[in-house]
Write a protein that holds these residues in place. Structure first.
Motif, PDB file in Angstrom:
ATOM      1  N   TYR A  60      32.650  34.388  32.730  1.00 40.49           N
ATOM      2  CA  TYR A  60      31.947  35.339  33.409  1.00 40.49           C
ATOM      3  C   TYR A  60      30.782  34.926  33.458  1.00 40.49           C
ATOM      4  CZ  TYR A  60      29.691  39.644  35.107  1.00 40.49           C
ATOM      5  OH  TYR A  60      29.050  40.867  36.055  1.00 40.49           O
ATOM      6  N   MET A 103      39.145  36.907  38.605  1.00 39.40           N
ATOM      7  CA  MET A 103      39.570  38.287  38.045  1.00 39.40           C
ATOM      8  C   MET A 103      41.057  38.163  37.913  1.00 39.40           C
ATOM      9  SD  MET A 103      36.421  40.697  40.032  1.00 39.40           S
ATOM     10  CE  MET A 103      37.151  39.753  41.500  1.00 39.40           C
ATOM     11  N   GLN A 119      32.923  37.614  39.888  1.00 38.09           N
ATOM     12  CA  GLN A 119      32.284  38.916  39.901  1.00 38.09           C
ATOM     13  C   GLN A 119      31.255  39.028  39.950  1.00 38.09           C
ATOM     14  OE1 GLN A 119      33.642  38.247  35.259  1.00 38.09           O
ATOM     15  NE2 GLN A 119      35.910  39.263  35.931  1.00 38.09           N
ATOM     16  N   TYR A 156      37.392  43.721  41.399  1.00 41.35           N
ATOM     17  CA  TYR A 156      36.004  43.795  39.703  1.00 41.35           C
ATOM     18  C   TYR A 156      36.345  45.024  38.598  1.00 41.35           C
ATOM     19  CZ  TYR A 156      31.607  44.036  36.650  1.00 41.35           C
ATOM     20  OH  TYR A 156      30.751  43.232  36.141  1.00 41.35           O
TER      21      TYR A 156
END
Length: 536
Positions: free
Chosen positions: A255, A322, A344, A381
């Motif tokens: 992330y 993702m 993201q 997301y």
């Protein structure tokens, strides 16, 4: 002659029809089927976990504003901004489709979780008033009234936002990292509190690409920790890094540039652990808020227990960020959800990746990926994917917005779906085994019998595989694990039943204590799982 006929010659119209038919035929021929379970779960699940009672905990964040599910009358939560009478967590029963609101008090935005050895879901951290919070959900049978409990007598030593949890061989849970928290700590808390972990600071860049690190407990008891594009082997007992792995090419993988990661099935003598890390965003897409920068589709595979580990590279059929990796009972990995561009973050991705991909680890490089039947619901997301005990994969969530938004290109997603891999197709029903008898509790190293039934005669070995229930969030299933048991050839026991002799995992490094879904797998087709409690 009508306007269509006058604009297009008959031969061109025929070609168009044939092309459309061919396109539909190709889509229909791809493996896997989709099913809408509920059109409105009430919340968009950011975190999802399957309990040992076959129910599913869906969890969002509390600062999301109104959800689409009310709390029971008289159960509103209160904070300095007033009363909130909307549910931000629910309990879903995939069999009855019933949804029961749960009461969560503090903000669980980008938090972490893991099931404890007794089946309790431990949930840690979050944002704002949830930054240091520890919560528990003790599952109950269908029809019960279990709910979240927020601990008042203990809290995290460091606030944890975007951290990762992993259960350890002794049943303790290690909590790794988080934004601004380059430390590790444990639950139950150790007396030394949070311990500095320099690797996380070393892998931090201008995008904070060390968040939600990929954490895998290896069968030697050490922990493989991957952040950004680097990995180390960590001795959590001595708090030392015992190995630095080679960097993985292809840019950041965590992330906000998230790909995903899984540890492949542990089998044989359990001395070998293989890790895969796939997909991710190009560096800079997050900083520049570039929603159309293509994701990459490269995958790295490494034997984490090798004396001289090296990354083996290959490419997925699609670039993907993702994506969620779900270990299937067969030992294959389903890669599902995600987008093909951007990164993201809220409003940060585009071009949803609707095609799932099956990763077949036993195939040679170049033949490991199979494209599956695409879905129709974009899940980007804040979406999740979890294996259900019946072999289906549950898909929930997708909210690329700060609050719930519905009249927009990629709306907040309240639908819950199930994807059925090809092994559940009707033409395989006659080789699908059913577990008739299996112990409810098994000790390490114990030998025990499993009794299965199959319509057609068994040919070859029927596997018995254990899979735990991970905590799925932000493209990583925390604690996910599959262990193939040592099993004897099946012996006919009359009336289409077969006895299989199994040996439980030898210790907690191979399989930490807790509840596991036990699947019998016949010729690549799994049974419905039975829950088994593995204890020391």
């Amino acid at each position: 002659m009508d306007s269509v006929s006058s604009a297009h010659p008959k031969w061109l119209f025929s070609v168009i029809v044939l092309v459309c038919y061919a396109t539909v035929t190709i889509r229909a021929d791809l493996p896997g089927t989709w099913e809408l379970l509920v059109p409105n779960a009430g919340i968009a699940s950011m975190h999802t976990a399957v309990t040992r009672f076959n129910t599913v905990v869906l969890l969002d964040r509390t600062k999301i504003g109104p959800s689409r599910k009310m709390l029971p009358k008289g159960h509103c939560r209160s904070d300095r901004k007033g009363h909130d009478c909307y549910a931000h967590s629910v309990l879903f029963d995939p069999q009855t489709k019933e949804i029961r609101p749960l009461m969560i008090l503090t903000d669980t935005w980008c938090s972490s979780g893991q099931f404890l050895a007794d089946g309790t879901l431990l949930q840690t951290g979050g944002d704002l008033d949830g930054f240091k919070k520890i919560r528990m959900f003790r599952p109950c049978k269908v029809g019960g009234f279990c709910d979240w409990v927020e601990l008042q007598d203990v809290e995290l030593a460091n606030g944890r936002w975007y951290a990762t949890n992993q259960i350890l061989p002794d049943g303790m849970v290690i909590i790794v990292g988080g934004r601004g928290s380059n430390t590790v700590e444990y639950y139950p808390p150790r007396k030394d509190g949070a311990v500095v972990f320099p690797f996380l600071a070393e892998t931090e860049d201008s995008q904070m690409d060390n968040l939600y690190p990929y954490v895998h407990l290896l069968p030697n008891g050490h922990i493989f920790i991957f952040a950004n594009n680097k990995a180390v082997l960590y001795d959590h007992q001595e708090n030392i890094v015992v190995r630095n792995y080679p960097p993985l090419d292809g840019g950041p993988r965590n992330y906000p540039s998230a790909g995903s990661s899984a540890m492949l099935a542990l089998q044989g003598d359990y001395s070998t652990a293989v890790i895969i890390v796939c997909g991710g965003a190009q560096f800079g897409a997050f900083i520049e808020r570039s929603t159309d920068t293509p994701a990459h589709g490269s995958c790295g595979r490494i034997v984490a227990t090798s004396p001289e580990p090296e990354w083996e590279m290959e490419d997925m059929p699609f670039g993907r960020i993702m994506g969620d990796m779900v270990m299937l009972p067969t030992g294959e990995v389903l890669i599902i959800n995600g987008a093909q561009a951007g990164s993201q973050g809220f409003e940060m991705a585009s071009n949803p990746c609707l095609h799932p991909v099956l990763y077949r680890p036993d195939q040679p490089i170049g033949l490991r990926f199979m494209t599956l039947n695409p879905g129709t619901v974009p899940r980007m997301y804040h979406s999740t994917a979890n294996l259900l005990p019946d072999g289906r994969v549950l898909l929930a969530g997708s909210n690329p917005h700060v609050f719930y938004k519905f009249n927009i290109e990629f709306p907040t997603e309240l639908r819950v779906e199930a994807f059925s891999p090809e092994y559940l197709s009707a033409d395989r029903a006659n080789i699908r085994p059913a577990i008739e008898e299996i112990p409810e509790t098994v000790r390490y190293g114990e030998t025990f019998d499993v009794l299965v039934s199959v319509l057609l005669p068994v040919v070859g070995i029927v596997e018995v595989n254990l899979i735990n229930a991970p905590f799925a969030t932000h493209s990583f299933s925390q604690g996910q694990r599959l262990v193939k048991l040592t099993a004897t050839p099946s012996v006919p026991d009359g009336n289409g039943r077969y006895k299989i002799g199994c040996t439980a995992p030898p210790n907690g490094a191979v399989a930490p204590p807790g509840y596991y879904m036990a699947f019998a797998v016949n010729q690549g087709v799994p049974s419905v799982a039975r829950w088994v409690h593995l204890i020391p």
